[in-house]
Design a protein around this motif. Structure first.
Motif, PDB file in Angstrom:
ATOM      1  N   ARG A   1       0.815  -1.128  -0.034  1.00 20.21           N
ATOM      2  CA  ARG A   1       0.047   0.160   0.215  1.00 20.21           C
ATOM      3  C   ARG A   1       0.992   1.339   0.148  1.00 20.21           C
ATOM      4  O   ARG A   1       1.840   1.420   0.760  1.00 20.21           O
ATOM      5  N   TYR A   2       0.379   2.014  -1.033  1.00 16.74           N
ATOM      6  CA  TYR A   2       1.246   3.506  -1.098  1.00 16.74           C
ATOM      7  C   TYR A   2       0.532   4.450  -0.683  1.00 16.74           C
ATOM      8  O   TYR A   2       0.910   5.641  -0.442  1.00 16.74           O
ATOM      9  N   THR A   3      -0.767   4.475  -0.394  1.00 19.18           N
ATOM     10  CA  THR A   3      -1.557   5.315  -0.223  1.00 19.18           C
ATOM     11  C   THR A   3      -2.525   4.935   0.790  1.00 19.18           C
ATOM     12  O   THR A   3      -2.926   3.938   1.173  1.00 19.18           O
ATOM     13  N   VAL A   4      -2.325   5.655   2.007  1.00 22.05           N
ATOM     14  CA  VAL A   4      -2.918   5.616   3.360  1.00 22.05           C
ATOM     15  C   VAL A   4      -4.060   6.673   3.782  1.00 22.05           C
ATOM     16  O   VAL A   4      -3.498   7.735   3.629  1.00 22.05           O
ATOM     17  N   LEU A   5      -5.201   6.524   4.015  1.00 21.78           N
ATOM     18  CA  LEU A   5      -6.158   7.293   4.189  1.00 21.78           C
ATOM     19  C   LEU A   5      -6.010   8.070   5.935  1.00 21.78           C
ATOM     20  O   LEU A   5      -5.951   7.285   6.597  1.00 21.78           O
ATOM     21  N   VAL A   6      -5.848   9.047   5.812  1.00 21.47           N
ATOM     22  CA  VAL A   6      -5.278   9.721   7.335  1.00 21.47           C
ATOM     23  C   VAL A   6      -6.669  10.450   7.660  1.00 21.47           C
ATOM     24  O   VAL A   6      -6.817  11.574   6.781  1.00 21.47           O
ATOM     25  N   PRO A   7      -7.398  10.310   8.791  1.00 30.20           N
ATOM     26  CA  PRO A   7      -8.311  11.117   9.137  1.00 30.20           C
ATOM     27  C   PRO A   7      -8.099  12.882   9.303  1.00 30.20           C
ATOM     28  O   PRO A   7      -6.672  13.055   9.725  1.00 30.20           O
ATOM     29  N   SER A   8      -9.058  13.854   8.928  1.00 31.75           N
ATOM     30  CA  SER A   8      -8.389  15.190   9.284  1.00 31.75           C
ATOM     31  C   SER A   8      -8.349  15.255  10.865  1.00 31.75           C
ATOM     32  O   SER A   8      -8.844  14.714  11.566  1.00 31.75           O
ATOM     33  N   VAL A   9      -7.333  16.305  11.037  1.00 30.12           N
ATOM     34  CA  VAL A   9      -6.962  16.518  12.182  1.00 30.12           C
ATOM     35  C   VAL A   9      -7.049  18.074  12.682  1.00 30.12           C
ATOM     36  O   VAL A   9      -6.720  19.007  11.764  1.00 30.12           O
ATOM     37  N   GLU A  10      -7.705  18.450  13.749  1.00 29.49           N
ATOM     38  CA  GLU A  10      -7.857  19.997  14.043  1.00 29.49           C
ATOM     39  C   GLU A  10      -7.093  20.203  15.379  1.00 29.49           C
ATOM     40  O   GLU A  10      -7.152  19.268  16.407  1.00 29.49           O
ATOM     41  N   GLY A  11      -6.545  21.327  15.605  1.00 24.85           N
ATOM     42  CA  GLY A  11      -5.657  21.627  16.650  1.00 24.85           C
ATOM     43  C   GLY A  11      -6.828  22.046  17.765  1.00 24.85           C
ATOM     44  O   GLY A  11      -7.680  22.568  17.626  1.00 24.85           O
ATOM     45  N   ASP A  12      -6.488  21.435  19.066  1.00 27.14           N
ATOM     46  CA  ASP A  12      -7.386  21.782  20.290  1.00 27.14           C
ATOM     47  C   ASP A  12      -6.537  21.953  21.494  1.00 27.14           C
ATOM     48  O   ASP A  12      -5.798  21.128  22.104  1.00 27.14           O
ATOM     49  N   LEU A  13      -6.326  22.991  21.644  1.00 26.22           N
ATOM     50  CA  LEU A  13      -5.416  23.393  23.075  1.00 26.22           C
ATOM     51  C   LEU A  13      -6.027  22.932  24.252  1.00 26.22           C
ATOM     52  O   LEU A  13      -5.195  22.700  25.205  1.00 26.22           O
ATOM     53  N   SER A  14      -7.321  22.634  24.335  1.00 28.32           N
ATOM     54  CA  SER A  14      -7.779  22.050  25.563  1.00 28.32           C
ATOM     55  C   SER A  14      -7.272  20.917  26.017  1.00 28.32           C
ATOM     56  O   SER A  14      -7.175  20.548  27.460  1.00 28.32           O
ATOM     57  N   THR A  15      -6.705  20.137  25.095  1.00 28.42           N
ATOM     58  CA  THR A  15      -6.274  18.852  25.452  1.00 28.42           C
ATOM     59  C   THR A  15      -4.837  19.080  26.015  1.00 28.42           C
ATOM     60  O   THR A  15      -4.542  18.043  26.678  1.00 28.42           O
ATOM     61  N   GLY A  16      -4.070  20.125  26.114  1.00 27.26           N
ATOM     62  CA  GLY A  16      -2.985  20.093  26.652  1.00 27.26           C
ATOM     63  C   GLY A  16      -3.273  21.014  27.898  1.00 27.26           C
ATOM     64  O   GLY A  16      -1.983  21.460  28.613  1.00 27.26           O
TER      65      GLY A  16
END
Length: 237
Positions: free
Chosen positions: A217-232
């Motif tokens: 496999r050369y292509t892997v679907l990656v879910p979209s990611v959004e920054g969320d400062l509350s996690t830190g």
């Protein structure tokens, strides 16, 4: 995991030797299926006597005993049907006081120049021996380049598999110890089906494992990611 149901499936890597070799053919549709069976060996293709045509009822699994025909040399199974089928094969080795060992192969996906494969773990050494078995079920030959990936240092080798046959390649020709091996069909090569067979003569009985090789496999679907400062952040007491 077996390849998706199709009118033509190939199971590479039916290991030679004594013991059970049981083929299970699944017809998942709503209609009965007529299946034609052919075995591919290094000496050429052949049809087991009395097994040229197999009927599989809709929604059932047909069990076929291939032990008499698959023990002398490594083979591949080719199934051509008038409806979609998929299949797996159980190999059972070790008898009497020996530890009984099971190995499986299944309907595989073809490797092509655009969809090569990788053996991620080609372990060798001691009493362990390994083979790649390459099946070319069509009338045309398949040509592939086999290369050990670092830390393997052996030069690549080119292997040609005549149409209608399965050919075995000793992994010791490509690597010593543990390494990965790439399998790249040449441009214009016929599709090839590949499995890795590892075996060992252990004190408690023979050990065996078979792994059909999937296209890399050369292509892997990656879910979209959004920054969320509350996690830190942590609330102060």
């Amino acid at each position: 995991a077996a390849a998706a149901p199709s009118r033509r499936v190939v199971l590479p890597g039916v290991a030679s030797g004594a013991g059970e070799r049981r083929l299970q053919i699944l017809a998942p549709g709503d209609s009965d299926v007529i299946v034609r069976l052919r075995l591919l060996a290094e000496s050429g293709p052949f049809v087991p006597a009395g097994m040229d045509v197999i009927q599989v009822a809709a929604g059932t699994v047909a069990d076929v005993d291939l032990a008499r025909f698959a023990g002398g040399e490594n083979t591949a199974v080719e199934l051509t049907a008038d409806g979609p089928v998929t299949a797996g094969l159980l190999a059972r080795v070790g008898t009497g006081a020996q530890l009984e060992e099971l190995a499986y192969t299944a309907a595989a996906q073809p490797l092509t120049a655009a969809r090569p494969g990788v053996v991620a773990l080609a372990t060798l050494g001691g009493a362990t021996s390994g083979q790649l078995v390459l099946a070319a079920p069509g009338t045309a030959s398949a040509t592939v380049q086999l290369a050990a990936l670092p830390p393997g240092t052996a030069p690549p080798i080119e292997v040609t598999v005549a149409g209608g046959t399965q050919r075995a390649v000793d992994l010791a020709a490509l690597t010593t110890g543990t390494a990965a091996v790439s399998i790249v069909p040449a441009a214009g090569s016929a599709p090839v089906f590949v499995a890795r067979i590892l075996s060992e003569a252990a004190p408690r009985g023979p050990l065996l494992t078979v792994t059909p090789i999937l296209p890399a496999r050369y292509t892997v679907l990656v879910p979209s990611v959004e920054g969320d400062l509350s996690t830190g952040l942590r609330a102060q007491p």
